[in-house]
Design an enzyme around this catalytic site. Sequence first.
Site, PDB file in Angstrom:
ATOM      1  N   ASP A  51      41.324  43.827  35.362  1.00 21.91           N
ATOM      2  CA  ASP A  51      41.779  42.690  34.550  1.00 21.91           C
ATOM      3  C   ASP A  51      40.898  41.464  34.828  1.00 21.91           C
ATOM      4  O   ASP A  51      41.060  40.417  34.205  1.00 21.91           O
ATOM      5  CB  ASP A  51      43.269  42.392  34.767  1.00 21.91           C
ATOM      6  CG  ASP A  51      43.610  42.062  36.197  1.00 21.91           C
ATOM      7  OD1 ASP A  51      42.727  42.145  37.079  1.00 21.91           O
ATOM      8  OD2 ASP A  51      44.783  41.702  36.449  1.00 21.91           O
ATOM      9  N   SER A  52      39.917  41.628  35.732  1.00 20.05           N
ATOM     10  CA  SER A  52      38.877  40.607  35.896  1.00 20.05           C
ATOM     11  C   SER A  52      38.068  40.465  34.603  1.00 20.05           C
ATOM     12  O   SER A  52      37.296  39.513  34.451  1.00 20.05           O
ATOM     13  CB  SER A  52      37.948  40.964  37.067  1.00 20.05           C
ATOM     14  OG  SER A  52      37.524  42.303  36.974  1.00 20.05           O
ATOM     15  N   ASP A  90      43.454  48.664  35.038  1.00 24.74           N
ATOM     16  CA  ASP A  90      44.411  47.675  35.547  1.00 24.74           C
ATOM     17  C   ASP A  90      45.533  47.446  34.557  1.00 24.74           C
ATOM     18  O   ASP A  90      45.294  47.289  33.349  1.00 24.74           O
ATOM     19  CB  ASP A  90      43.701  46.327  35.758  1.00 24.74           C
ATOM     20  CG  ASP A  90      43.375  46.068  37.211  1.00 24.74           C
ATOM     21  OD1 ASP A  90      43.973  46.703  38.103  1.00 24.74           O
ATOM     22  OD2 ASP A  90      42.500  45.218  37.463  1.00 24.74           O
ATOM     23  N   LYS A 120      46.153  50.913  37.830  1.00 24.30           N
ATOM     24  CA  LYS A 120      46.287  50.128  39.068  1.00 24.30           C
ATOM     25  C   LYS A 120      47.224  48.969  38.790  1.00 24.30           C
ATOM     26  O   LYS A 120      47.176  48.385  37.711  1.00 24.30           O
ATOM     27  CB  LYS A 120      44.925  49.616  39.542  1.00 24.30           C
ATOM     28  CG  LYS A 120      45.024  48.642  40.730  1.00 24.30           C
ATOM     29  CD  LYS A 120      43.676  48.396  41.404  1.00 24.30           C
ATOM     30  CE  LYS A 120      42.832  47.323  40.796  1.00 24.30           C
ATOM     31  NZ  LYS A 120      43.456  45.975  40.720  1.00 24.30           N
ATOM     32  N   GLU A 122      49.319  45.468  40.914  1.00 30.10           N
ATOM     33  CA  GLU A 122      49.325  44.620  42.111  1.00 30.10           C
ATOM     34  C   GLU A 122      50.740  44.503  42.672  1.00 30.10           C
ATOM     35  O   GLU A 122      51.708  44.406  41.928  1.00 30.10           O
ATOM     36  CB  GLU A 122      48.804  43.212  41.758  1.00 30.10           C
ATOM     37  CG  GLU A 122      47.364  43.209  41.279  1.00 30.10           C
ATOM     38  CD  GLU A 122      46.834  41.814  40.946  1.00 30.10           C
ATOM     39  OE1 GLU A 122      47.566  40.811  41.155  1.00 30.10           O
ATOM     40  OE2 GLU A 122      45.693  41.723  40.468  1.00 30.10           O
ATOM     41  N   GLU A 189      42.246  43.542  49.044  1.00 36.05           N
ATOM     42  CA  GLU A 189      41.320  42.472  48.662  1.00 36.05           C
ATOM     43  C   GLU A 189      41.390  41.306  49.638  1.00 36.05           C
ATOM     44  O   GLU A 189      42.466  40.774  49.926  1.00 36.05           O
ATOM     45  CB  GLU A 189      41.647  41.998  47.228  1.00 36.05           C
ATOM     46  CG  GLU A 189      40.720  40.896  46.745  1.00 36.05           C
ATOM     47  CD  GLU A 189      40.772  40.665  45.233  1.00 36.05           C
ATOM     48  OE1 GLU A 189      41.421  41.444  44.517  1.00 36.05           O
ATOM     49  OE2 GLU A 189      40.140  39.688  44.782  1.00 36.05           O
TER      50      GLU A 189
HETATM   51  O1  KIV Z   1      40.297  43.276  38.323  1.00 38.76           O
HETATM   52  C1  KIV Z   1      39.495  43.543  39.236  1.00 38.76           C
HETATM   53  O2  KIV Z   1      38.276  43.395  39.107  1.00 38.76           O
HETATM   54  C2  KIV Z   1      40.040  44.022  40.506  1.00 38.76           C
HETATM   55  C3  KIV Z   1      39.070  44.207  41.625  1.00 38.76           C
HETATM   56  C4  KIV Z   1      38.782  42.885  42.231  1.00 38.76           C
HETATM   57  C5  KIV Z   1      39.572  45.161  42.636  1.00 38.76           C
HETATM   58  O3  KIV Z   1      41.192  44.224  40.620  1.00 38.76           O
END
Ligand code: KIV
Length: 271
Positions: A51-52, A90, A120, A122, A189
């Site tokens: 989600d980055s 994500d 994934k 959080e 992280e």
């Molecule tokens: O969204 C992302 O890029 C991440 C990484 C920093 C692990 O979750």
Amino acid sequence: MSTQGKVSKITTNTLQVMKQKGEKISMLTAYDFSMARIFDDAGIDVLLVGDSASNVMAGHETTLPITLDQMIYHAQSVVRAVDRCLVVVDMPFGSYQGNSKEALNSAIRIMKESGGHAIKLEGGEEVIESVKRIISAGVPVMGHLGLTPQSIYKFGTYTVRAKEEAEAEQLVKNALLLEEAGCFALVLEKIPATLGKRVAEALKIPVIGIGAGMHVDGQVLVMHDMLGITKSFSPRFLRRYLNLYDEMKKATEHYISDVKSKDFPNEQEQY
Ligand code: KIV
């Protein structure tokens, strides 16, 4: 099954075998077809449609604004590009925190519509019910603890997490809970290396770090940071393998200059 060399698809089971053998896992983020193709061709083990994307693709300050539809769009592009690596997607902010039914529906949309191989999310004990429900539907889940960017407004800063004993203990407890719930891997992280080591040793599932030190089972970086496309983001954990920002700027300046000077196109570059 070979874990090195020729094409054999990477699965969650492959990652488990790699941990058992002490073979480090390589992971990068990817958000589009062309980059994913290069990374897969290079032999990356895992691509994370992070989600980055909210930051590096859309230019938002945080990961919060990106939507489930947008994540699915990025994931579809990445999945179309890869032959070998495992694609983890994500779950964006707001798509799973409400309740476990909502979480399951979001996970199912990602799997059905993108063709990704795992999701994934959080958090620790606060998302355990959702993790269990998603896994019971047959969807592999990767956990994410330490600095969890979707909670940035709760933390207030992007500084190193779990330096204090109480937060470190809570993180270990959450890591064990996620493993017990059935997660196939865990991202840690920006935490102290000693804590990364402790968690990697305590868990049977692979632990993949970003700023979690050298003792975890694998490493992940955001592709724009690793390739030097981002310039201002320079945390200690980041190793840049290229300086693409400057290289691409230079190439663009060259192109502009060639167009303006009528050097491009030349005789051979026209019909
Ligand atoms: O969204 C992302 O890029 C991440 C990484 C920093 C692990 O979750």
